[in-house]
Write a protein that holds these residues in place. Structure first.
Motif, short mmCIF file in Angstrom:
data_model
loop_
_atom_site.label_atom_id
_atom_site.label_comp_id
_atom_site.label_asym_id
_atom_site.label_seq_id
_atom_site.Cartn_x
_atom_site.Cartn_y
_atom_site.Cartn_z
N ALA A 6 -0.03 -0.11 13.72
CA ALA A 6 0.04 1.37 13.79
C ALA A 6 0.62 1.97 12.51
O ALA A 6 0.43 3.15 12.23
N GLY A 7 1.38 1.15 11.74
CA GLY A 7 1.95 1.65 10.49
C GLY A 7 3.47 1.74 10.50
O GLY A 7 4.07 2.32 9.59
N LYS A 8 4.11 1.13 11.48
CA LYS A 8 5.57 1.23 11.62
C LYS A 8 6.29 0.54 10.45
O LYS A 8 7.14 1.12 9.80
N ALA A 19 13.13 6.24 17.10
CA ALA A 19 12.30 5.03 17.12
C ALA A 19 10.85 5.37 16.84
O ALA A 19 10.28 6.27 17.46
N LEU A 20 10.29 4.62 15.87
CA LEU A 20 8.84 4.69 15.64
C LEU A 20 8.22 3.67 16.58
O LEU A 20 8.55 2.48 16.48
N VAL A 21 7.40 4.11 17.51
CA VAL A 21 6.77 3.16 18.42
C VAL A 21 5.26 3.17 18.19
O VAL A 21 4.71 4.14 17.66
N SER A 70 -1.08 3.05 1.36
CA SER A 70 -2.41 2.42 1.39
C SER A 70 -2.32 1.04 0.79
O SER A 70 -1.53 0.79 -0.13
N TYR A 71 -3.11 0.13 1.35
CA TYR A 71 -3.28 -1.20 0.77
C TYR A 71 -4.75 -1.28 0.38
O TYR A 71 -5.61 -1.45 1.25
N GLY A 72 -5.05 -1.07 -0.87
CA GLY A 72 -6.46 -0.98 -1.26
C GLY A 72 -7.09 0.17 -0.51
O GLY A 72 -6.57 1.29 -0.53
N ARG A 73 -8.16 -0.13 0.23
CA ARG A 73 -8.84 0.95 0.96
C ARG A 73 -8.25 1.20 2.35
O ARG A 73 -8.65 2.12 3.06
N ASN A 74 -7.35 0.31 2.74
CA ASN A 74 -6.77 0.44 4.08
C ASN A 74 -5.62 1.44 4.07
O ASN A 74 -4.57 1.19 3.50
N GLU A 75 -5.84 2.58 4.70
CA GLU A 75 -4.78 3.60 4.79
C GLU A 75 -3.92 3.30 6.00
O GLU A 75 -4.29 3.60 7.13
N ALA A 76 -2.75 2.69 5.74
CA ALA A 76 -1.90 2.26 6.85
C ALA A 76 -1.08 3.42 7.41
O ALA A 76 -0.81 3.49 8.61
N VAL A 77 -0.64 4.33 6.54
CA VAL A 77 0.14 5.50 6.96
C VAL A 77 -0.53 6.72 6.33
O VAL A 77 -0.80 6.74 5.13
#
Ligand code: ATP
Length: 232
Positions: free
Chosen positions: A38-40, A31-33, A10-17
């Motif tokens: 998307a959170g790669k 491969a993460l696509v 998470s970046y602050g309130r942004n849940e990236a993964v």
């Protein structure tokens, strides 16, 4: 084997993964696509400890969670950053040497010699500023800089970013060669057709979650993903 369990970033309130789990079996290319955002990258950066995360990361039976990045490198995990991140005003040789900063000088020299034998263009360009190389050559230097730490697991972020199709084929050949040496490779890649050409398995990320996982045919054979990620 690299095992990721319930990983969140998470970046602050942004849940990236958002709580993803997957494994990268030994000597495979996964491969993460996924689209932009998307959170790669966040996933790769969490594995090497460049961003903080929750969940569990295990490489070759050893828990990486909570370790510093240099200790993760010591345990055999190396990363090639997005955009290659070479030092443009340092020579190719100096850039490569930086990848061996954790090992003894003699060992570093020996690894450099082996890499230059394997990729002769590195020897040809050894004294040239890295910033004057072509994009494809720079990607080769960035990959080899990571190989200087003699990793068991190599993470590569967007290996094809900004490269022409003919150069992408060269990067594909390098990755296949590394695959042949038994290296375990995890790629983050927006270009789904490239990912399908090099990887044994694809993990499709959308909004920080795994949307689909399987062989390239299993994932991209599904009409909705085929259309969205290959445009056909
Ligand atoms: P891209 O292909 O564009 O690099 P990605 O799939 O690698 O995308 P990430 O870079 O992991 O995705 O980004 C996932 C989300 O996290 C995005 O919403 C992004 O804006 C956000 N994000 C990434 N890094 C940061 C940061 N340092 N601070 C705040 N938000 C960030």
């Amino acid at each position: 084997m690299l095992e990721i369990e319930n990983l969140s970033v998470s970046y602050g309130r942004n849940e990236a993964v958002r709580g993803i789990s997957f494994a990268v079996p030994d000597a495979s290319i996964v491969a993460l696509v996924g689209a932009n955002g998307a959170g790669k990258t966040s996933t790769l950066n969490a594995i090497t400890g460049l961003v903080s995360s929750s969940g569990r990361i295990v490489s070759d039976g050893r828990v990486l969670t909570g370790l510093t990045t240099d200790n993760r490198v010591r345990l055999g995990v190396a990363q090639v950053a997005e955009g290659r991140q070479l030092f443009p005003l340092m020579s190719v040789r100096e850039n490569l040497e930086l990848g061996g900063y954790l090992c003894r000088a003699a060992e570093s020299r020996q690894r450099l010699t082996v890499l230059m034998e394997r990729f002769p263009v590195l020897a040809e360009r050894a004294d040239q500023f890295a910033g004057t190389l072509s994009g494809g050559e720079q990607q080769m230097v960035a990959i080899c800089r990571a190989l200087m730490s003699a990793p068991q697991v190599l993470l590569i972020d967007e290996p094809c970013l900004g490269l022409a199709p003919i150069i992408i084929r060269k990067v594909t050949a390098i990755l296949r060669e590394l695959h042949g040496t038994g290296l375990t490779i995890l790629i983050a890649e927006q270009n789904a057709s490239f990912a399908a050409a090099v990887a044994d398995r694809l993990i499709l990320l959308e909004n920080g979650r795994i949307r689909a996982e399987g062989s390239p045919n299993e994932v991209l054979g599904q009409p909705q993903f085929r259309q969205a990620y290959l445009g056909v």
